[in-house]
Structure formats: C-alpha cells, structure tokens
Design an enzyme around this catalytic site. Structure first.
Site, PDB file in Angstrom:
ATOM      1  N   LYS A  53      15.018  -6.773   4.368  1.00  0.00           N
ATOM      2  CA  LYS A  53      15.428  -5.714   5.312  1.00  0.00           C
ATOM      3  C   LYS A  53      16.867  -5.905   5.818  1.00  0.00           C
ATOM      4  CE  LYS A  53      10.737  -4.548   6.704  1.00  0.00           C
ATOM      5  NZ  LYS A  53       9.775  -4.301   7.779  1.00  0.00           N
TER       6      LYS A  53
ATOM      7  N   GLY B 116      12.394 -10.021  12.764  1.00  0.00           N
ATOM      8  CA  GLY B 116      12.872  -8.723  12.292  1.00  0.00           C
ATOM      9  C   GLY B 116      12.043  -7.563  12.825  1.00  0.00           C
TER      10      GLY B 116
ATOM     11  N   LEU C 209       0.831  -1.213   0.000  1.00  0.00           N
ATOM     12  CA  LEU C 209       0.000   0.000   0.000  1.00  0.00           C
ATOM     13  C   LEU C 209       0.862   1.260   0.000  1.00  0.00           C
ATOM     14  CD1 LEU C 209      -2.525  -1.291   2.690  1.00  0.00           C
ATOM     15  CD2 LEU C 209      -3.045  -0.906   0.274  1.00  0.00           C
TER      16      LEU C 209
ATOM     17  N   THR D 190      10.840 -20.002  19.509  1.00  0.00           N
ATOM     18  CA  THR D 190      12.222 -20.464  19.636  1.00  0.00           C
ATOM     19  C   THR D 190      12.878 -19.612  20.726  1.00  0.00           C
ATOM     20  OG1 THR D 190      12.177 -20.866  17.258  1.00  0.00           O
ATOM     21  CG2 THR D 190      14.341 -20.951  18.310  1.00  0.00           C
TER      22      THR D 190
HETATM   23  P1  NAP Z   1      10.021 -12.764  10.879  1.00  0.00           P
HETATM   24  O1  NAP Z   1      11.337 -12.085  11.003  1.00  0.00           O
HETATM   25  O2  NAP Z   1       9.851 -13.828   9.860  1.00  0.00           O
HETATM   26  O3  NAP Z   1       9.701 -13.380  12.351  1.00  0.00           O
HETATM   27  C1  NAP Z   1       8.586 -14.183  12.558  1.00  0.00           C
HETATM   28  C2  NAP Z   1       8.341 -14.400  14.056  1.00  0.00           C
HETATM   29  O4  NAP Z   1       7.056 -15.019  14.213  1.00  0.00           O
HETATM   30  C3  NAP Z   1       9.359 -15.321  14.726  1.00  0.00           C
HETATM   31  O5  NAP Z   1       9.572 -14.873  16.043  1.00  0.00           O
HETATM   32  C4  NAP Z   1       8.624 -16.675  14.717  1.00  0.00           C
HETATM   33  O6  NAP Z   1       9.032 -17.547  15.752  1.00  0.00           O
HETATM   34  C5  NAP Z   1       7.206 -16.221  14.974  1.00  0.00           C
HETATM   35  N1  NAP Z   1       6.153 -17.152  14.518  1.00  0.00           N
HETATM   36  C6  NAP Z   1       5.793 -17.449  13.248  1.00  0.00           C
HETATM   37  N2  NAP Z   1       4.756 -18.307  13.237  1.00  0.00           N
HETATM   38  C7  NAP Z   1       4.457 -18.569  14.534  1.00  0.00           C
HETATM   39  C8  NAP Z   1       3.469 -19.381  15.180  1.00  0.00           C
HETATM   40  N3  NAP Z   1       2.585 -20.107  14.475  1.00  0.00           N
HETATM   41  N4  NAP Z   1       3.437 -19.401  16.532  1.00  0.00           N
HETATM   42  C9  NAP Z   1       4.319 -18.657  17.244  1.00  0.00           C
HETATM   43  N5  NAP Z   1       5.279 -17.884  16.704  1.00  0.00           N
HETATM   44  C10 NAP Z   1       5.346 -17.838  15.356  1.00  0.00           C
HETATM   45  O7  NAP Z   1       8.822 -11.715  10.599  1.00  0.00           O
HETATM   46  P2  NAP Z   1       8.816 -10.152  10.945  1.00  0.00           P
HETATM   47  O8  NAP Z   1       9.511  -9.388   9.881  1.00  0.00           O
HETATM   48  O9  NAP Z   1       9.296  -9.982  12.340  1.00  0.00           O
HETATM   49  O10 NAP Z   1       7.259  -9.776  10.818  1.00  0.00           O
HETATM   50  C11 NAP Z   1       6.328 -10.136  11.824  1.00  0.00           C
HETATM   51  C12 NAP Z   1       4.955  -9.538  11.485  1.00  0.00           C
HETATM   52  O11 NAP Z   1       5.002  -8.121  11.600  1.00  0.00           O
HETATM   53  C13 NAP Z   1       4.458  -9.841  10.080  1.00  0.00           C
HETATM   54  O12 NAP Z   1       3.077 -10.190  10.179  1.00  0.00           O
HETATM   55  C14 NAP Z   1       4.607  -8.516   9.352  1.00  0.00           C
HETATM   56  O13 NAP Z   1       3.645  -8.369   8.320  1.00  0.00           O
HETATM   57  C15 NAP Z   1       4.335  -7.542  10.491  1.00  0.00           C
HETATM   58  N6  NAP Z   1       4.870  -6.169  10.275  1.00  0.00           N
HETATM   59  C16 NAP Z   1       3.988  -5.127  10.237  1.00  0.00           C
HETATM   60  C17 NAP Z   1       4.443  -3.830  10.057  1.00  0.00           C
HETATM   61  C18 NAP Z   1       3.455  -2.689  10.004  1.00  0.00           C
HETATM   62  O14 NAP Z   1       3.831  -1.597   9.539  1.00  0.00           O
HETATM   63  N7  NAP Z   1       2.234  -2.850  10.496  1.00  0.00           N
HETATM   64  C19 NAP Z   1       5.831  -3.572   9.916  1.00  0.00           C
HETATM   65  C20 NAP Z   1       6.728  -4.653   9.991  1.00  0.00           C
HETATM   66  C21 NAP Z   1       6.229  -5.949  10.167  1.00  0.00           C
HETATM   67  P3  NAP Z   1      10.337 -18.500  15.577  1.00  0.00           P
HETATM   68  O15 NAP Z   1      11.513 -17.617  15.875  1.00  0.00           O
HETATM   69  O16 NAP Z   1      10.143 -19.558  16.590  1.00  0.00           O
HETATM   70  O17 NAP Z   1      10.307 -19.011  14.163  1.00  0.00           O
END
Ligand code: NAP
Length: 270
Positions: free
Chosen positions: A65, A129, A15, A152
């Site tokens: 990123k 991240g 978006l 984890t």
């Molecule tokens: P990431 O680096 O891939 O990290 C994913 C995290 O989620 C890890 O801690 C992982 O745990 C955990 N996880 C995934 N599936 C899970 C489950 N079923 N049960 C428990 N834990 C689970 O992703 P990220 O970049 O941090 O993004 C996270 C979210 O933030 C995404 O939905 C993204 O769209 C959102 N976000 C939103 C904005 C915004 O502007 N609103 C900005 C940035 C990100 P493990 O370490 O155990 O694998």
C-alpha cells in the site's frame, strides 16, 4: 472486456475478485478481475505491466500500500492523508491513487451495524497502515475523541500529532490503557492474523461496541470482548465489502448494493 486486478503478496486468499464480480453483475458490466502475485521488490514493474496490457484499475493489498502511494501520479485527499493507497485508477495518462479502507469502515458502521461515531469515545488499538487509513474518515464523523494505543508507543504519538488537525486524538502505549469503559473499541492490530490478543485491560470493553478489522473467524479479540461484557462484537467482513464498493464506485461511477454481497461472502468464509 475492461480489465481490473488485485496486486499483493500473498494474494491467493483475496476475496476481491468474487466481490467485484458480484458488483459488476448488479449493473450488467462485463469486467475481468484477476489476482496478481507480485514478488517482493516487483510491485512497480508488475503494476506497469498490468497498465500497459490495458488494465484500467487495481486494488493493492499487503505489503504494497505504501509502494502504491509512491507509484501514483495523483492522489485523492484520503490517500494523501493516509500515506497509503489501496485503489488505483488509470485515467487520461494519470495513475490516480485512493484509499477506501476508512470509508469502508465508516460505511460498515453506518449502513450495516447501525453504529454512529458521533460524540463517542473511541479506542483504536494499533498504529499501522490500517489505522492511518481509518483515522481521518472516523474523525470526520465527529467522535468526542479517539484514544490511540499502540505496542510501540512512539508510533501512536506520531500519528496522534499528525491527525490532531482533524479532531481530538490522544496517543499512548498499550500498557497505559485505563480500565475505564469507552463507547467503541477497534482492534486495528495484525495480532489476530497470528491468533494473538493485544495485551490490554478488559475494563475498556464493558458495554462497548467492539470491532476487529480482521474477518472470517472469531478472533481472540472478539472472544475477549464477549468475555468482558461488550455490548456488541463484529469482525471486519462488512468493511472488506464496503471498501471494495468504494473502489468500484471510484472506477465505474456506480454505487453497488453491498447487503447481499456481504451475506454471500459471509456464507463463503464461515
Ligand atoms: P501493519 O501496518 O503491519 O500494523 C500492525 C499493527 O499491529 C502495529 O500497530 C503493531 O504494533 C500491531 N501489532 C501486531 N502484533 C501485535 C501484538 N501481538 N500485540 C499488539 N500489537 C500488535 O498492519 P495493517 O496494515 O495496519 O493491518 C492491521 C489489520 O487490519 C490486519 O489484520 C489486516 O488484515 C486488517 N485490515 C482489514 C481490512 C478490512 O477490509 N477488513 C482492511 C485493511 C486492513 P507495533 O507498531 O508495536 O509493531
């Protein structure tokens, strides 16, 4: 016309072009903002091609990123601490990286949701991240402490050690969350993207403000929070617009108004 973009994979859902067009209109700026789909392994080449073609700045979304962090010649403190970059500015032969995710979240809490972190007990679920980007800006708001729980456990322990110089952070595993209510619960996992709910006890949500970083739909976490007597529940759409506003300010040195843009984007995604 000044050139900007967002680079990611996938990127079709972004978006950001619409948000930046709205901000530019507020100041009568003439900019272009395109979506660049970069194949895996192609981030550095696609970024350099965009810069060579006259690009003055771009946003970076999943999964690049960390690649963006490595690509920059200079970093802001927020990007340095987060170890990830979501905004790049090209200026005087420097490629400068910033991370506006955390400021976006803090500004959404402060300006749109009237929620303060000061003196609060905050539970963050997830240690990926996004969590790396939001930890320092939240700690800068002086919460009582941050409880950092991740599936984890090693990752939350590592992050809590890294960030403990900025405030009180305790890392532990998801299954170690106590059934005791906290003030704020933030779902920073990507579980919502898969329509899943992280497995945590409902007791923590009682009377808490619950926030999911994901936006656009009622996520399983938001539904769970309502069912477990949260005082208020929000998705992350305000954060999306606020982090874009910080990127806009980084590029143009102008602070856009976000309220009307949040309403417009809300109407678009609902
Ligand atoms: P990431 O680096 O891939 O990290 C994913 C995290 O989620 C890890 O801690 C992982 O745990 C955990 N996880 C995934 N599936 C899970 C489950 N079923 N049960 C428990 N834990 C689970 O992703 P990220 O970049 O941090 O993004 C996270 C979210 O933030 C995404 O939905 C993204 O769209 C959102 N976000 C939103 C904005 C915004 O502007 N609103 C900005 C940035 C990100 P493990 O370490 O155990 O694998």
């Amino acid at each position: 016309m000044k050139k900007y973009a967002v680079i990611g994979n996938p990127v079709h859902h972004s978006l950001s072009p619409m948000i930046h067009a709205q901000f530019a209109e507020q100041f009568g700026l003439s900019i272009s903002y395109e979506k660049i789909l970069s194949p895996l392994g192609g981030f550095a080449k696609d970024s350099m091609d965009f810069i060579v073609s006259g690009g003055l700045g771009f946003n970076i979304t999943l999964p690049y990123k960390v690649n963006a962090y490595e690509f920059c010649s200079k970093l802001t403190l927020n990007a340095e601490v987060a170890g990830a970059v979501n905004t790049i500015k090209v200026e005087r032969n420097e490629i400068i990286g910033d991370n506006t995710d955390g400021i976006g979240l803090v500004n959404d809490f402060k300006n749109n949701l009237q929620q303060s972190f000061e003196g609060k007990e905050v539970l963050i679920i997830g240690a990926g991240g996004a969590t790396q980007g939001i930890l320092k800006p939240i700690l800068d708001c002086n919460p009582e402490k941050i409880l950092l729980a991740n599936r984890t456990k090693e990752k939350s322990l590592k992050l809590s050690q890294k960030f403990s110089k900025y405030g009180k952070v305790c890392g532990f595993g998801l299954n170690q969350i106590k059934a005791k209510s906290v003030d704020i619960v933030i779902n920073a996992t990507s579980a919502s993207l898969d329509g899943k709910m992280p497995e945590i006890t409902g007791g923590v949500a009682q009377g808490a403000f619950c926030y999911d970083l994901m936006y656009g739909v009622e996520t399983p976490f938001m539904k769970w929070a309502k069912e477990n007597s949260a005082s208020k529940v929000s998705d992350g759409l305000g954060m999306l617009v606020e982090q874009a506003a910080s990127s806009f300010t980084f590029w143009h040195s102008k602070t856009p108004d976000t309220k009307e843009v949040i309403k417009l984007i809300r109407a678009k995604v609902d």
